[in-house]
Write a protein that holds these residues in place. Structure first.
Motif, PDB file in Angstrom:
ATOM      1  N   THR A  22      47.357 -32.542 -50.592  1.00 19.96           N
ATOM      2  CA  THR A  22      46.612 -32.679 -49.246  1.00 19.96           C
ATOM      3  C   THR A  22      46.368 -33.755 -48.571  1.00 19.96           C
ATOM      4  O   THR A  22      46.144 -34.169 -47.555  1.00 19.96           O
ATOM      5  CB  THR A  22      45.126 -32.005 -49.340  1.00 19.96           C
ATOM      6  N   LYS A  33      55.282 -32.267 -51.978  1.00 20.70           N
ATOM      7  CA  LYS A  33      54.879 -33.518 -52.182  1.00 20.70           C
ATOM      8  C   LYS A  33      55.859 -34.204 -52.990  1.00 20.70           C
ATOM      9  O   LYS A  33      56.529 -35.257 -52.605  1.00 20.70           O
ATOM     10  CB  LYS A  33      53.586 -33.878 -52.850  1.00 20.70           C
ATOM     11  N   GLY A 115      44.194 -27.148 -61.252  1.00 13.76           N
ATOM     12  CA  GLY A 115      44.137 -28.689 -61.818  1.00 13.76           C
ATOM     13  C   GLY A 115      45.346 -28.873 -62.895  1.00 13.76           C
ATOM     14  O   GLY A 115      46.000 -28.005 -63.334  1.00 13.76           O
TER      15      GLY A 115
END
Ligand code: UTP
Length: 300
Positions: A22, A33, A115
């Motif tokens: 993000t 990414k 996570g």
């Protein structure tokens, strides 16, 4: 410190690529990414090449929603290859370098981005009972020797859990897992505690974990315990490592090299300039304000 017996060779590496990225929107809206390039190569390819150069034989990607470009990147591209065979053999050779040996790559899906610790846990059945490496592609490192190879050399001698570490400005501790240092012997730090993203006034040091780990499979029951006791929120790998201190020593290695946080725009910009300085075909196009050509700063 530790034992001098030889510990099992590490042949498997996990690449957690399930994050949302993000901080790099809008670039990461439709592109993972890890597929963002530094110059002409995506971040994930640098990380995979580092692992292979360090002796890793099995690549495990923990992917997530919208990450199929990574699978395609490491796959054959027959139409393109046929075209290039006729028109551009040099480009074809570059593509062929990307082909990993059949059976050496596995993909496991992290259905929800819970996570880094959770991502690593998702690969437990592929890792089984061997020590393994973890590489975060957005921690981009320029160095003479692959940082993972630097870690593996220490792990072979001492065993335990390892991570690459570096000094960060006090104001930046809240972006990293921070070490509580027991002792330091040259570049090797014995760690007695870990705090995830502490505010500067709560940080036990300014030494931070960055992007490369060697973990013992004994980490998995600790991750399992965190997952079952954490109904909401992210599962941190640092919490699981800290929970294993009673049985597994944890060392930080102050690695040789320059690291760039390519999960952020300033880090990506600096990495691009630093990488260009190392390229013969680009260094001439970088100039200082005085009109001087900018030279590489990290090689000694
Ligand atoms: P980051 O902390 O950089 O998170 O993850 P992120 O979601 O990728 O990026 P931001 O914060 O939204 O901008 C560190 C590494 O752990 C992976 C990421 O892909 C990255 O390599 N990760 C993170 C996972 O694989 N799964 C997760 O659930 C979280």
């Amino acid at each position: 410190m530790g034992s001098s017996m030889t510990h099992p060779r590490v042949t498997k590496a996990i690449f957690p690529v399930g994050g949302l990225g993000t901080r790099f929107l809008p670039a990461t809206k439709a592109i993972p990414k890890e597929m963002l390039p530094v110059l002409d190569k995506p971040l994930i390819q640098y990380a995979v090449e580092e692992a292979l150069a360090s002796g890793i034989e099995e690549i495990i990607f923990v992917t997530g929603k919208g990450k199929t470009a990574i699978e395609d990147h490491f796959d054959r591209a027959f139409e393109l290859e046929t075209l290039l065979a006729r028109s551009n053999p040099k480009a074809l050779a570059a593509l062929k370098k990307l082909q990993l040996p059949p059976g050496s790559v596995a993909y496991v899906r992290q259905q929800e981005p819970l996570g880094l610790g959770h991502a690593i846990w998702c690969a437990r059945h592929l890792v089984r009972d061997e020590p393994f490496a973890v590489l975060l592609a957005d921690d981009f490192i320029l160095s003479e020797r692959p940082p993972l190879a630097q870690l593996l050399e220490q792990h072979a001698q001492f065993g335990g859990h390892w991570a690459t570490v570096m000094s960060v400005p006090p104001s930046d501790t809240s972006r990293y897992g921070i070490l509580d240092i027991a002792s330091q012997d040259g570049a090797i730090i014995k760690v007695k505690g870990l705090v995830e993203k502490p505010l500067p006034e709560k940080a036990p040091s300014t030494t931070a974990i960055v992007g490369r780990y060697i973990l013992s499979p004994t980490i998995f029951p600790h991750l399992e315990a965190k997952i079952s006791s954490t109904p909401t929120g992210e599962i941190q790998i640092t919490d699981a490592i800290a929970a294993s201190f009673a049985t597994d020593p944890f060392y930080g290695l102050v690695f040789e090299g320059d690291r760039f946080d390519c999960g952020t725009l300033p880090g990506m910009f600096e990495a691009t300039v630093a990488a260009a300085r190392l390229r013969a075909d680009l260094a001439g196009s970088l100039f200082t304000q005085d009109g001087m050509s900018v030279r590489n700063s990290f090689t000694r």
